[in-house]
Design a protein around this motif. Sequence first.
Motif, PDB file in Angstrom:
ATOM      1  N   HIS A 115      12.318 -31.589  22.213  1.00  0.00           N
ATOM      2  CA  HIS A 115      13.387 -32.561  22.427  1.00  0.00           C
ATOM      3  C   HIS A 115      14.562 -31.857  23.106  1.00  0.00           C
ATOM      4  CE1 HIS A 115      11.169 -35.136  19.648  1.00  0.00           C
ATOM      5  NE2 HIS A 115      11.167 -34.140  18.781  1.00  0.00           N
ATOM      6  N   THR A 116      15.099 -32.458  24.147  1.00  0.00           N
ATOM      7  CA  THR A 116      16.245 -31.884  24.843  1.00  0.00           C
ATOM      8  C   THR A 116      17.394 -32.885  24.847  1.00  0.00           C
ATOM      9  OG1 THR A 116      15.909 -32.687  27.121  1.00  0.00           O
ATOM     10  CG2 THR A 116      14.524 -30.846  26.384  1.00  0.00           C
ATOM     11  N   ASN A 117      18.490 -32.491  25.464  1.00  0.00           N
ATOM     12  CA  ASN A 117      19.634 -33.393  25.585  1.00  0.00           C
ATOM     13  C   ASN A 117      19.376 -34.508  26.590  1.00  0.00           C
ATOM     14  OD1 ASN A 117      19.651 -31.229  27.524  1.00  0.00           O
ATOM     15  ND2 ASN A 117      21.681 -31.890  28.185  1.00  0.00           N
ATOM     16  N   ASP A 125       3.176 -29.957  28.802  1.00  0.00           N
ATOM     17  CA  ASP A 125       3.942 -30.053  30.048  1.00  0.00           C
ATOM     18  C   ASP A 125       5.142 -29.108  30.077  1.00  0.00           C
ATOM     19  OD1 ASP A 125       2.290 -32.175  30.921  1.00  0.00           O
ATOM     20  OD2 ASP A 125       3.497 -33.615  29.783  1.00  0.00           O
ATOM     21  N   PHE A 126       5.423 -28.468  28.944  1.00  0.00           N
ATOM     22  CA  PHE A 126       6.670 -27.699  28.839  1.00  0.00           C
ATOM     23  C   PHE A 126       6.562 -26.289  29.413  1.00  0.00           C
ATOM     24  CE2 PHE A 126       9.680 -24.917  26.625  1.00  0.00           C
ATOM     25  CZ  PHE A 126      10.870 -25.581  26.890  1.00  0.00           C
ATOM     26  N   PHE A 127       5.505 -25.569  29.064  1.00  0.00           N
ATOM     27  CA  PHE A 127       5.368 -24.170  29.489  1.00  0.00           C
ATOM     28  C   PHE A 127       4.699 -24.124  30.859  1.00  0.00           C
ATOM     29  CE2 PHE A 127       5.147 -24.267  24.819  1.00  0.00           C
ATOM     30  CZ  PHE A 127       6.268 -23.507  24.524  1.00  0.00           C
ATOM     31  N   THR A 128       5.423 -23.626  31.848  1.00  0.00           N
ATOM     32  CA  THR A 128       4.937 -23.696  33.231  1.00  0.00           C
ATOM     33  C   THR A 128       4.618 -22.337  33.840  1.00  0.00           C
ATOM     34  OG1 THR A 128       7.217 -23.693  34.071  1.00  0.00           O
ATOM     35  CG2 THR A 128       6.206 -25.843  33.639  1.00  0.00           C
ATOM     36  N   GLY A 129       4.829 -21.241  33.111  1.00  0.00           N
ATOM     37  CA  GLY A 129       4.546 -19.911  33.635  1.00  0.00           C
ATOM     38  C   GLY A 129       5.328 -18.872  32.868  1.00  0.00           C
ATOM     39  N   MET A 130       5.134 -17.603  33.205  1.00  0.00           N
ATOM     40  CA  MET A 130       5.826 -16.529  32.508  1.00  0.00           C
ATOM     41  C   MET A 130       7.343 -16.685  32.634  1.00  0.00           C
ATOM     42  SD  MET A 130       5.413 -12.389  32.970  1.00  0.00           S
ATOM     43  CE  MET A 130       3.671 -12.389  32.564  1.00  0.00           C
ATOM     44  N   PHE A 131       8.026 -16.794  31.512  1.00  0.00           N
ATOM     45  CA  PHE A 131       9.474 -17.013  31.457  1.00  0.00           C
ATOM     46  C   PHE A 131       9.899 -18.306  32.154  1.00  0.00           C
ATOM     47  CE2 PHE A 131       9.251 -12.314  31.021  1.00  0.00           C
ATOM     48  CZ  PHE A 131       9.923 -12.179  29.818  1.00  0.00           C
ATOM     49  N   ALA A 134       9.737 -26.294  31.783  1.00  0.00           N
ATOM     50  CA  ALA A 134      10.068 -27.525  32.498  1.00  0.00           C
ATOM     51  C   ALA A 134      11.547 -27.882  32.390  1.00  0.00           C
ATOM     52  CB  ALA A 134       9.217 -28.675  31.960  1.00  0.00           C
ATOM     53  N   LEU A 135      12.339 -27.072  31.707  1.00  0.00           N
ATOM     54  CA  LEU A 135      13.761 -27.365  31.533  1.00  0.00           C
ATOM     55  C   LEU A 135      14.506 -27.319  32.867  1.00  0.00           C
ATOM     56  CD1 LEU A 135      14.587 -25.252  28.350  1.00  0.00           C
ATOM     57  CD2 LEU A 135      14.456 -27.751  28.478  1.00  0.00           C
ATOM     58  N   ASP A 138      20.545 -27.912  33.805  1.00  0.00           N
ATOM     59  CA  ASP A 138      21.577 -28.502  32.952  1.00  0.00           C
ATOM     60  C   ASP A 138      20.981 -29.100  31.676  1.00  0.00           C
ATOM     61  OD1 ASP A 138      20.213 -30.558  34.143  1.00  0.00           O
ATOM     62  OD2 ASP A 138      21.990 -31.778  34.551  1.00  0.00           O
ATOM     63  N   GLU A 139      19.831 -28.584  31.270  1.00  0.00           N
ATOM     64  CA  GLU A 139      19.111 -29.143  30.130  1.00  0.00           C
ATOM     65  C   GLU A 139      18.941 -28.083  29.054  1.00  0.00           C
ATOM     66  OE1 GLU A 139      15.171 -32.006  29.650  1.00  0.00           O
ATOM     67  OE2 GLU A 139      15.244 -30.530  31.268  1.00  0.00           O
ATOM     68  N   MET A 140      19.053 -28.485  27.792  1.00  0.00           N
ATOM     69  CA  MET A 140      18.852 -27.538  26.704  1.00  0.00           C
ATOM     70  C   MET A 140      18.035 -28.181  25.598  1.00  0.00           C
ATOM     71  SD  MET A 140      22.467 -27.358  24.643  1.00  0.00           S
ATOM     72  CE  MET A 140      23.004 -28.710  23.587  1.00  0.00           C
ATOM     73  N   ILE A 141      17.316 -27.352  24.873  1.00  0.00           N
ATOM     74  CA  ILE A 141      16.519 -27.819  23.745  1.00  0.00           C
ATOM     75  C   ILE A 141      17.452 -28.162  22.587  1.00  0.00           C
ATOM     76  CG2 ILE A 141      14.757 -27.176  22.052  1.00  0.00           C
ATOM     77  CD1 ILE A 141      13.604 -25.262  24.145  1.00  0.00           C
ATOM     78  N   THR A 142      17.221 -29.311  21.967  1.00  0.00           N
ATOM     79  CA  THR A 142      17.990 -29.689  20.783  1.00  0.00           C
ATOM     80  C   THR A 142      17.151 -29.590  19.511  1.00  0.00           C
ATOM     81  OG1 THR A 142      17.453 -32.029  21.144  1.00  0.00           O
ATOM     82  CG2 THR A 142      19.527 -31.205  22.088  1.00  0.00           C
ATOM     83  N   ALA A 143      15.842 -29.815  19.630  1.00  0.00           N
ATOM     84  CA  ALA A 143      14.949 -29.730  18.474  1.00  0.00           C
ATOM     85  C   ALA A 143      13.512 -29.679  18.965  1.00  0.00           C
ATOM     86  CB  ALA A 143      15.144 -30.923  17.541  1.00  0.00           C
ATOM     87  N   ILE A 144      12.613 -29.319  18.069  1.00  0.00           N
ATOM     88  CA  ILE A 144      11.180 -29.302  18.371  1.00  0.00           C
ATOM     89  C   ILE A 144      10.441 -29.953  17.206  1.00  0.00           C
ATOM     90  CG2 ILE A 144       9.162 -27.875  18.885  1.00  0.00           C
ATOM     91  CD1 ILE A 144      11.113 -25.710  19.868  1.00  0.00           C
TER      92      ILE A 144
END
Length: 245
Positions: A115-117, A125-131, A134-135, A138-144
Amino acid sequence: SKLADGGQLLAGGMTLLPTMKQRLASPDTLVDLADCGLAGIEDTGDAIKIGAMTRHVDVAESAVVQSAIPALAALAGGIGDRQVRNRGTMGGSVANNDPSACYPSAVLGLGGTVHTNKRDIAADDFFTGMFETALDEDEMITAISFPKADKAAYVKFPNPASRYAMVGVFVASSSGATRVAVTGAGSDGVFRHDAMESALNGSFSAGALDGVGTDADDMISDIHASGDYRAHLVCEIAKRAVSAC
């Protein structure tokens, strides 16, 4: 905004501060998230929702997590050392997506939702490669959110100094469907092991993984372990994870 003007978000600081000390990052402004109300653990019924600023130690010691997803609590309790667990945060680790970090394997292995802002992002869909994730900038994680599994386990082969995973495998099974997420090994970061998932969907046992290979060319090869060694470890650690379920 401060982020647009060269600022950077500060969670636990376990990655950003060492990077700044090495002069590899020089943000004009640090935006401290400590008092933004982003910490906390909630049982939402089918899942456990954990705030981005929740520390590793709080996940490890949470009675809610220990009861609902004990594999996740055990994973958090094995991150780094006591100092790291008392400062590092779940959101910071997942957003950084270090290829040897433990949390990404839990997010991917359990089929979680980030979950992001701005939106909700499925783990696949979130992890797209080393480091890379998909963020947006101007987006940050708020919860998982982590769905509860019928059975799950995480086993890692740690670097003896850093405690980072040289190979870590998170296995989760729900309603007969199995997910296997591997961290510490892949040259593109955390990944799902399709062949292992297929084998375990046929028979959920360590023996079902006999002969299931991992391409060494897709593995990290460094001073700690060669690609061939990591490829071998993936199968062995996966078997241990299945046996631990």
